[in-house]
Design a protein around this motif. Structure first.
Motif, short mmCIF file in Angstrom:
data_model
loop_
_atom_site.label_atom_id
_atom_site.label_comp_id
_atom_site.label_asym_id
_atom_site.label_seq_id
_atom_site.Cartn_x
_atom_site.Cartn_y
_atom_site.Cartn_z
N GLN A 47 3.78 4.04 -37.18
CA GLN A 47 2.65 4.26 -38.07
C GLN A 47 3.08 4.19 -39.54
OE1 GLN A 47 -0.08 7.30 -36.75
NE2 GLN A 47 -0.53 7.93 -38.83
N LEU A 48 4.32 4.60 -39.79
CA LEU A 48 4.86 4.57 -41.16
C LEU A 48 5.48 3.22 -41.51
CD1 LEU A 48 6.52 8.11 -41.25
CD2 LEU A 48 4.46 7.39 -42.47
N GLY A 49 5.50 2.29 -40.55
CA GLY A 49 6.03 0.96 -40.82
C GLY A 49 7.52 0.84 -40.78
N LEU A 50 8.22 1.75 -40.09
CA LEU A 50 9.67 1.67 -40.01
C LEU A 50 10.09 0.48 -39.15
CD1 LEU A 50 9.25 4.55 -41.11
CD2 LEU A 50 11.19 5.28 -39.75
N GLN A 51 11.15 -0.18 -39.57
CA GLN A 51 11.63 -1.37 -38.88
C GLN A 51 13.05 -1.16 -38.35
OE1 GLN A 51 9.71 -4.19 -38.50
NE2 GLN A 51 8.02 -3.13 -39.53
N ASN A 52 13.20 -1.16 -37.02
CA ASN A 52 14.52 -1.09 -36.39
C ASN A 52 15.43 -0.07 -37.09
OD1 ASN A 52 16.38 -2.02 -34.39
ND2 ASN A 52 17.42 -3.25 -35.92
N PRO A 53 15.05 1.19 -37.12
CA PRO A 53 15.78 2.16 -37.93
C PRO A 53 17.15 2.51 -37.36
CG PRO A 53 14.15 3.27 -36.60
CD PRO A 53 13.91 1.80 -36.41
N LEU A 54 18.04 2.87 -38.25
CA LEU A 54 19.28 3.53 -37.89
C LEU A 54 18.94 5.00 -37.71
CD1 LEU A 54 22.43 3.55 -37.70
CD2 LEU A 54 22.45 3.90 -40.17
N LEU A 55 19.49 5.62 -36.65
CA LEU A 55 19.19 7.02 -36.36
C LEU A 55 20.42 7.88 -36.55
CD1 LEU A 55 17.29 6.52 -32.96
CD2 LEU A 55 16.32 6.46 -35.26
N MET A 56 20.29 8.93 -37.35
CA MET A 56 21.35 9.91 -37.48
C MET A 56 20.80 11.26 -37.02
SD MET A 56 22.30 12.60 -39.79
CE MET A 56 23.51 13.74 -39.14
N ALA A 57 21.51 11.93 -36.12
CA ALA A 57 20.98 13.16 -35.54
C ALA A 57 22.10 14.17 -35.32
CB ALA A 57 20.27 12.85 -34.23
N GLN A 58 21.71 15.44 -35.37
CA GLN A 58 22.68 16.52 -35.20
C GLN A 58 22.24 17.45 -34.06
OE1 GLN A 58 22.20 20.01 -36.23
NE2 GLN A 58 24.31 20.72 -36.06
N SER A 59 23.20 17.95 -33.30
CA SER A 59 23.00 18.96 -32.27
C SER A 59 21.94 18.52 -31.25
CB SER A 59 22.65 20.30 -32.92
OG SER A 59 22.72 21.37 -31.99
N TYR A 60 20.89 19.33 -31.02
CA TYR A 60 19.83 18.95 -30.08
C TYR A 60 19.25 17.59 -30.46
CZ TYR A 60 15.56 19.37 -27.24
OH TYR A 60 14.55 19.16 -26.33
N GLY A 61 19.14 17.32 -31.75
CA GLY A 61 18.57 16.06 -32.21
C GLY A 61 19.28 14.84 -31.67
N ALA A 62 20.57 14.97 -31.34
CA ALA A 62 21.32 13.83 -30.80
C ALA A 62 20.74 13.38 -29.47
CB ALA A 62 22.79 14.20 -30.65
N SER A 63 20.26 14.32 -28.66
CA SER A 63 19.65 13.94 -27.39
C SER A 63 18.34 13.20 -27.64
CB SER A 63 19.42 15.17 -26.51
OG SER A 63 18.45 16.04 -27.07
N VAL A 64 17.60 13.58 -28.69
CA VAL A 64 16.37 12.88 -29.04
C VAL A 64 16.68 11.46 -29.52
CG1 VAL A 64 14.30 12.92 -30.49
CG2 VAL A 64 15.23 15.06 -29.58
N ALA A 65 17.75 11.32 -30.31
CA ALA A 65 18.15 10.00 -30.79
C ALA A 65 18.55 9.09 -29.63
CB ALA A 65 19.30 10.13 -31.78
#
Length: 285
Positions: free
Chosen positions: A95-113
């Protein structure tokens, strides 16, 4: 108390609607798309404290509050798995128009990534202090055990929200960072009153309580990931252990690069921020 907390820590970004639910998205900068995903209990302020400002000169940085935390609404059962959260945030990103993003995540967020990368395209993953592999035991602690139960949800959680233990919460921040120290001013900035709202406590506890079972669900699919992956983990992390999470994941993903940060605790994205930012930059060169 909760109204005062929300007045003191308003959204720093935009509130968008995804499938009828509010998602809070903070955006800054221009360049390749970079999405930052926070860990348990946290919110976008974990990254807007100082990390976003160090990246916005060369990336379009988007930070989401995960469902049920910060200013993003709870989406029900889907909020209780990293897969459901990832699916919801992917819709927000589109919806925000992001294109093929790089994902950086920490802790629980790593499982979401990881769940995001299994469901949709991503330029790469930077996983810091991640909870990404099955572990022995339940490893939740007494508070999580109580707060995720029906009885705890209607007794202990309202009491905590009505009489918020800010002193304890500050100590918890320091214990997470140990043996290092959280950055000066971090505990004041992150919005402890937001974190201690009743629904946020319940949702966070239930997310953490169910994480292990959902990691088991994702685990067989990890080897099909072919995108570049940077894995960083502190050798002194006492929340998620490198030997349990990052090292086994590295063995599953031949294309990954593992960096063990000597003496770093669980908040390596703050205490060893230069190394984390260098890993992000490596994936776009």
């Amino acid at each position: 108390m909760e109204q005062a907390a929300e007045a003191a820590f308003p959204p720093t970004g935009s509130l968008i609607r995804v499938d009828g639910f509010t998602v809070h998205a903070h955006q800054e900068g221009t360049g390749p798309d970079l999405v930052l995903i926070h860990g348990a209990s946290a919110n976008t302020r974990d990254y807007t404290f100082d990390m976003v400002g160090k990246l916005a000169d060369r990336y379009r940085v988007t930070v989401f509050d995960r469902p049920g935390l910060g200013w993003s609404e709870d989406i029900g059962e889907a909020a209780l798995s990293p897969q459901g959260q990832a699916a919801h945030l992917i819709k927000a990103a589109r919806q925000l128009g992001l294109q093929n993003p790089l994902l950086m995540a920490q802790s629980y967020g790593a499982s979401v990534a990881l769940a995001w990368a299994l469901q949709d395209s991503a330029a790469g993953l930077v996983l810091v202090s991640g909870a990404m592999m099955p572990w022995e035991g339940r490893a939740l602690g007494a508070f999580y055990e109580v707060a995720q139960t029906g009885l705890g949800g209607v007794t202990a959680v309202p009491l905590i929200a009505a009489f918020p233990p800010y002193g304890y919460a500050r100590q918890a921040v320091e214990s997470v960072a140990a043996p290092e120290s959280a950055p000066q001013g971090y505990a004041d900035y992150i919005g402890l009153p937001l974190i201690l709202r009743r629904n946020s406590i319940r949702v966070n506890a239930r997310q953490v309580g169910r994480l292990k079972s959902h990691i088991f669900e994702m685990l067989p699919d990890y080897p099909r990931l072919t995108l570049p992956v940077e894995i960083l983990h502190g050798t002194a992390d006492q929340v998620t252990f490198a030997s349990v999470h990052s090292e086994p994941l590295h063995r599953l993903l031949p294309q990954s690069r593992l960096t063990l940060l000597e003496g770093a605790g669980h908040m390596a994205h703050h205490t060893r921020q230069a190394e984390v930012i260098a890993a992000i930059d490596r994936l776009v060169k």
